[in-house]
Motif scaffolding. Structure first.
Motif, PDB file in Angstrom:
ATOM      1  N   THR A   1       5.913  -7.789   4.236  1.00 25.13           N
ATOM      2  CA  THR A   1       5.578  -8.595   3.216  1.00 25.13           C
ATOM      3  C   THR A   1       4.360  -8.207   2.484  1.00 25.13           C
ATOM      4  OG1 THR A   1       6.882 -10.314   4.479  1.00 25.13           O
ATOM      5  CG2 THR A   1       4.996 -10.879   2.968  1.00 25.13           C
TER       6      THR A   1
ATOM      7  N   THR B   1       5.442  -7.664  -0.810  1.00 25.92           N
ATOM      8  CA  THR B   1       5.626  -9.233  -1.304  1.00 25.92           C
ATOM      9  C   THR B   1       6.907  -9.215  -1.445  1.00 25.92           C
ATOM     10  OG1 THR B   1       4.743  -8.512  -3.540  1.00 25.92           O
ATOM     11  CG2 THR B   1       3.300  -9.231  -1.939  1.00 25.92           C
ATOM     12  N   ASP B   2       7.482  -9.898  -2.750  1.00 25.14           N
ATOM     13  CA  ASP B   2       8.661 -10.474  -3.237  1.00 25.14           C
ATOM     14  C   ASP B   2       9.341  -9.297  -3.814  1.00 25.14           C
ATOM     15  OD1 ASP B   2       7.142 -10.004  -5.455  1.00 25.14           O
ATOM     16  OD2 ASP B   2       7.632 -12.015  -6.396  1.00 25.14           O
ATOM     17  N   ARG B   3       8.931  -7.971  -3.665  1.00 29.84           N
ATOM     18  CA  ARG B   3       9.879  -6.868  -4.121  1.00 29.84           C
ATOM     19  C   ARG B   3      10.420  -6.198  -3.159  1.00 29.84           C
ATOM     20  NH1 ARG B   3       4.769  -5.826  -4.981  1.00 29.84           N
ATOM     21  NH2 ARG B   3       4.993  -3.964  -4.040  1.00 29.84           N
ATOM     22  N   ASN B   4      10.611  -6.784  -1.651  1.00 29.83           N
ATOM     23  CA  ASN B   4      11.412  -6.143  -0.634  1.00 29.83           C
ATOM     24  C   ASN B   4      12.666  -5.846  -1.060  1.00 29.83           C
ATOM     25  OD1 ASN B   4      12.012  -5.162   1.626  1.00 29.83           O
ATOM     26  ND2 ASN B   4      11.127  -6.950   2.821  1.00 29.83           N
TER      27      ASN B   4
ATOM     28  N   GLU C   1      11.731   0.839  -4.783  1.00 34.09           N
ATOM     29  CA  GLU C   1      11.432  -0.184  -5.383  1.00 34.09           C
ATOM     30  C   GLU C   1      11.867  -0.007  -7.073  1.00 34.09           C
ATOM     31  OE1 GLU C   1       7.680  -2.101  -4.872  1.00 34.09           O
ATOM     32  OE2 GLU C   1       7.355  -1.052  -3.171  1.00 34.09           O
TER      33      GLU C   1
END
Length: 294
Positions: free
Chosen positions: A184, A188-191, A279
């Protein structure tokens, strides 16, 4: 799809679980591959090879605790043009089997030279991410005649020391929720980790093996290269950093690299953090190929 070497290391239960998770992650590999071991003076090194056997070589060096299976989002594009060799870095959590840890910077370069010799590689392109990026820069400085050019992605240290948060999260990995907290923090929210791959990462963290957890060495890694070392680079380098990098400030790393490394191409990728090859794979795949084709 595979051709596994019959080598069976002596593993603990957690090691067996890790090898099983590794094999499940290899199920994400989208192209034909051959998995095998080569002998080095430091132990058996595990390699995943893809692409045409007569194509130019491209060596891939993974991030710490991620293993060579991390390249599954990139390997199809790169194997279209190159014979790719995803090499499990000896001493890290992966399928390589260390016999005598090469804990110094010179030792790690010698290990990679042994791998090149075993594969019959005279000169190669290299891509390295995080720990693999650090290994790549070390090898570029110690064996430049072996490197056509190199793409260094989110390198561990190399240009800047780790932010103190890195040690806080890394040292807490084996605690309850430690892996989740680490990922995390890093993504963060790009996992974008596939659940199968995330399970392999978790299994690697929980696999306690002294040979695969080398102790820090004053002449080893992590390491920030000196100004003079960076100025002495003789190989074309591409440096890619994510705008959301958390292990250090990416703008400062880019500035130092651009100031000292002769002719470096360096850029910061939008909507990406530390594991930018996973990513933003489409952009990274194309950018690396464009650089290597010059």
């Amino acid at each position: 799809m595979s051709n596994h070497s019959p080598i069976t290391p002596d593993l603990s239960d957690s090691g067996i679980r890790y090898f099983q998770a590794y094999d499940e992650s290899l199920g994400l590999w989208p192209v034909h591959y051959k998995a095998f071991y080569v002998s080095t003076r430091f132990g058996q090194t595990h390699i995943i090879a893809s692409g045409p056997e007569d194509a130019p070589p491209l060596v891939l060096l993974h991030g710490a605790l991620f293993s060579s299976t991390m390249w599954y989002p990139n390997i199809e594009d790169w194997s279209n043009k190159y014979r790719t060799y995803a090499i499990d870095i000896i001493g890290d959590k992966n399928k390589s089997i260390p016999a005598d840890l090469c804990g110094t910077r010179a030792g790690y370069a010698d290990w990679l030279l042994d791998v090149f010799d075993a594969l019959g590689i005279e000169k190669s392109h290299i891509v390295g991410l995080s720990l693999g990026g650090l290994h790549t820069m070390n090898f570029v400085l110690r064996a430049p005649e072996k490197v056509e050019n190199a793409a260094i992605l989110s390198p561990a240290e190399t240009f800047l020391p780790f932010h103190h948060d890195f040690y806080q999260y890394a040292l807490s990995l084996t605690e309850p929720d430690g892996v989740e907290n680490f990922l995390t923090w890093m993504m963060t929210d790009r996992n974008v980790l596939h659940p199968v791959f995330a399970e392999q990462f978790h299994a690697g963290v929980m696999w306690q093996d002294g040979l695969r957890q080398p102790k820090p060495n004053a002449d080893g890694f992590p390491y920030v290269f000196t100004d003079d070392e960076l100025k002495s680079v003789k190989v074309p380098i591409l440096l890619l950093l994510g705008e959301h990098e958390v292990i250090y400030d990416p703008q400062s790393a880019l500035h130092r690299a651009s100031t000292f490394v002769p002719g470096i191409e360096a850029e910061i990728i939008k909507q990406a953090g530390h594991v930018l090859s996973m990513e933003q794979p489409q952009y990274v795949n194309e950018r690396v190929l464009r650089f290597f084709s010059k």
